[in-house]
Design a protein around this motif. Structure first.
Motif, PDB file in Angstrom:
ATOM      1  N   ASP A 256       1.254  11.404   5.230  1.00 34.08           N
ATOM      2  CA  ASP A 256       2.514  10.657   5.474  1.00 34.08           C
ATOM      3  C   ASP A 256       1.961   9.360   5.572  1.00 34.08           C
ATOM      4  OD1 ASP A 256       1.980   9.884   8.605  1.00 34.08           O
ATOM      5  OD2 ASP A 256       1.038  11.805   8.101  1.00 34.08           O
ATOM      6  N   ASN A 257       2.998   8.518   5.469  1.00 32.71           N
ATOM      7  CA  ASN A 257       2.528   6.837   5.508  1.00 32.71           C
ATOM      8  C   ASN A 257       2.473   6.134   6.907  1.00 32.71           C
ATOM      9  OD1 ASN A 257       2.394   6.936   2.777  1.00 32.71           O
ATOM     10  ND2 ASN A 257       3.966   5.456   2.440  1.00 32.71           N
ATOM     11  N   ASP A 258       2.832   7.043   7.855  1.00 35.27           N
ATOM     12  CA  ASP A 258       2.732   6.701   9.476  1.00 35.27           C
ATOM     13  C   ASP A 258       1.217   6.543   9.454  1.00 35.27           C
ATOM     14  OD1 ASP A 258       5.345   6.408   9.953  1.00 35.27           O
ATOM     15  OD2 ASP A 258       5.425   8.485  10.726  1.00 35.27           O
TER      16      ASP A 258
ATOM     17  N   GLY B 292      11.633  11.052   4.246  1.00 31.56           N
ATOM     18  CA  GLY B 292      10.300  10.926   4.266  1.00 31.56           C
ATOM     19  C   GLY B 292       9.652  11.916   4.948  1.00 31.56           C
ATOM     20  N   THR B 293       8.281  11.771   5.228  1.00 33.22           N
ATOM     21  CA  THR B 293       7.567  12.936   5.793  1.00 33.22           C
ATOM     22  C   THR B 293       7.185  12.610   7.167  1.00 33.22           C
ATOM     23  OG1 THR B 293       5.715  11.825   4.592  1.00 33.22           O
ATOM     24  CG2 THR B 293       6.558  13.812   3.585  1.00 33.22           C
ATOM     25  N   GLY B 294       7.484  11.468   7.618  1.00 39.32           N
ATOM     26  CA  GLY B 294       6.869  11.279   9.089  1.00 39.32           C
ATOM     27  C   GLY B 294       7.818  11.774  10.179  1.00 39.32           C
TER      28      GLY B 294
ATOM     29  N   VAL C 186       0.882  -1.159   0.023  1.00 39.74           N
ATOM     30  CA  VAL C 186       0.048  -0.013   0.021  1.00 39.74           C
ATOM     31  C   VAL C 186       0.766   1.249   0.004  1.00 39.74           C
ATOM     32  CG1 VAL C 186      -2.056   1.096   1.268  1.00 39.74           C
ATOM     33  CG2 VAL C 186      -1.574  -1.198   1.498  1.00 39.74           C
ATOM     34  N   ASN C 187       0.326   2.238  -0.762  1.00 38.52           N
ATOM     35  CA  ASN C 187       1.120   3.708  -0.682  1.00 38.52           C
ATOM     36  C   ASN C 187      -0.188   4.670  -0.749  1.00 38.52           C
ATOM     37  OD1 ASN C 187       3.059   5.540  -0.519  1.00 38.52           O
ATOM     38  ND2 ASN C 187       4.259   4.960  -2.320  1.00 38.52           N
ATOM     39  N   GLU C 188       0.419   5.735  -0.613  1.00 36.37           N
ATOM     40  CA  GLU C 188      -0.602   6.962  -0.921  1.00 36.37           C
ATOM     41  C   GLU C 188      -0.503   7.277  -2.581  1.00 36.37           C
ATOM     42  OE1 GLU C 188      -0.637  10.399   1.508  1.00 36.37           O
ATOM     43  OE2 GLU C 188      -2.460  10.888   0.499  1.00 36.37           O
ATOM     44  N   ASN C 189      -1.729   7.223  -2.947  1.00 41.75           N
ATOM     45  CA  ASN C 189      -1.813   7.807  -4.384  1.00 41.75           C
ATOM     46  C   ASN C 189      -1.192   9.093  -4.798  1.00 41.75           C
ATOM     47  OD1 ASN C 189      -2.186   7.804  -7.161  1.00 41.75           O
ATOM     48  ND2 ASN C 189      -4.395   7.026  -7.067  1.00 41.75           N
ATOM     49  N   ASP C 190       0.134   9.106  -4.551  1.00 39.08           N
ATOM     50  CA  ASP C 190       0.690  10.665  -4.709  1.00 39.08           C
ATOM     51  C   ASP C 190       0.361  11.316  -6.069  1.00 39.08           C
ATOM     52  OD1 ASP C 190       2.004  10.372  -2.140  1.00 39.08           O
ATOM     53  OD2 ASP C 190       3.243   8.843  -2.712  1.00 39.08           O
ATOM     54  N   THR C 191       0.200  10.434  -6.939  1.00 42.63           N
ATOM     55  CA  THR C 191       0.021  11.105  -8.407  1.00 42.63           C
ATOM     56  C   THR C 191      -1.362  11.974  -8.545  1.00 42.63           C
ATOM     57  OG1 THR C 191       1.068   9.012  -9.404  1.00 42.63           O
ATOM     58  CG2 THR C 191      -0.375  10.204 -10.844  1.00 42.63           C
TER      59      THR C 191
HETATM   60  N1  GLU Z   1       4.009   8.272  -0.365  1.00 40.77           N
HETATM   61  C1  GLU Z   1       5.507   8.709  -0.195  1.00 40.77           C
HETATM   62  C2  GLU Z   1       6.088   7.876  -1.346  1.00 40.77           C
HETATM   63  O1  GLU Z   1       5.998   6.895  -1.527  1.00 40.77           O
HETATM   64  C3  GLU Z   1       5.952   8.762   0.948  1.00 40.77           C
HETATM   65  C4  GLU Z   1       5.226   9.355   2.152  1.00 40.77           C
HETATM   66  C5  GLU Z   1       5.922   9.078   3.438  1.00 40.77           C
HETATM   67  O2  GLU Z   1       7.157   8.776   3.433  1.00 40.77           O
HETATM   68  O3  GLU Z   1       5.217   9.151   4.498  1.00 40.77           O
HETATM   69  O4  GLU Z   1       6.983   8.615  -1.785  1.00 40.77           O
END
Ligand code: GLU
Length: 295
Positions: free
Chosen positions: A165-167, A228-230, A150-155
């Motif tokens: 952030d992914n935390d 990262g962002t967390g 899983v990831n955020e759909n940053d696109t």
């Molecule tokens: N979703 C971002 C990425 O895959 C990172 C977000 C995060 O590190 O918290 O690059």
């Protein structure tokens, strides 16, 4: 040798575990290139968890970082690196996410495990139809024995719809799949009473029985990572979501990925936050309010 608590012992019997790894743990900071050795170790640990009979979900960052690297842009935070525009970031994530999955599929495939990609935004949780669909998809993948990545759909995620952030994302995923454990792999050993990089007297906290205001304020200190962002603050938000949803959470250092199986073996590693399921906890409302709180 640390004595283990009964709460640590209980981690041996977890059934569904979400593991989150950040960008800084997946790439070489000097060059921005993927750290294949780390990724291979991570995958091996997760496949071993599967073999123990656990359901496993991986929340992996690194899409934007991998995209930057593919396009020969200097890694974030390194000398001479430039800040990306929103469009560039979105493009890098599109490029990097595909790369990331390619590597994960190859590595998981070596251990005969099947992976699936799930990309989410805030809307995936806040919108009822999206949430039900995503929840059903997770449930079906679990049923099939597949490992969702899983990831955020940053696109497509811009400020209005980003989780950011992914935390936080990993805790949301833990809530959606009904996980009983969330492991946040970070560049810090766990929670300290203060920032250990600036305060040598900062004390390590190995277990948080209840997430009081006192603990939440300790989370204000941020980690040293540039990638990262967390920071620790987002880990406290994750702890609130996870523990209220009924999952224990462990923050542990990703510098040694054997920490994953050692945590599952009940060893005293990282900071353990004990679950306190709150039947009144409303995930969509909480997630909807996140930006407003972050400001
Ligand atoms: N979703 C971002 C990425 O895959 C990172 C977000 C995060 O590190 O918290 O690059």
């Amino acid at each position: 040798m640390d004595t283990t608590s009964k709460e640590r012992e209980a981690l041996k019997h977890k059934k569904r575990v979400v593991v989150k790894i950040g960008s800084s743990s997946l790439q070489h900071s000097e060059t921005g290139g993927m750290d294949y050795v780390r990724m291979e170790r991570l995958v091996r640990e997760l496949c071993d968890m599967k073999n123990r009979g656990m359901d496993v979900i991986l929340v992996s960052s690194g899409a934007i970082a991998a995209g930057r690297n593919t396009m020969h842009l200097k890694p974030k935070g390194s000398g001479g690196s430039v800040a990306l525009t929103m469009a560039e970031k979105q493009a890098c994530s599109a490029i990097g996410q595909a790369r990331l999955m390619e590597i994960y599929q190859k590595l998981f495939g070596e251990y005969n495990q099947i992976t699936a990609q799930i990309l989410m935004t805030k809307n995936t949780i806040v919108d009822d139809m999206n949430r039900v669909n995503a929840t059903n998809t997770f449930a079906e993948l679990m049923e099939m024995g597949v490992i969702p990545v899983v990831n955020e759909n940053d696109t497509i995620a811009t400020y209005e719809i980003e989780i950011g952030d992914n935390d936080t994302l990993s805790a949301i995923v833990a809530a959606m799949v009904g996980a009983d454990l969330l492991i946040l792999l970070s560049d810090i050993d766990g929670l300290y009473t203060d920032d250990p990089r600036t305060n040598p007297d900062a004390e390590f906290i190995s277990q948080v029985n209840e997430l009081t205001e006192e603990y939440l304020s300790m989370g204000k200190a941020s980690t040293g990572s540039n990638v990262g962002t967390g920071g620790m603050n987002t880990k406290m938000i994750a702890a609130r979501i996870a523990t209220k949803s009924g999952a224990d959470m462990v923050i542990s250092n990703s510098n040694d990925l054997s920490n994953i199986h050692r945590i599952i073996d009940g060893e005293q590693i990282g900071t353990l936050f004990l679950a306190h399921e709150d039947p009144g906890f409303d995930l969509p409302v909480f997630v909807d309010g996140l930006h407003k709180k972050k400001g």
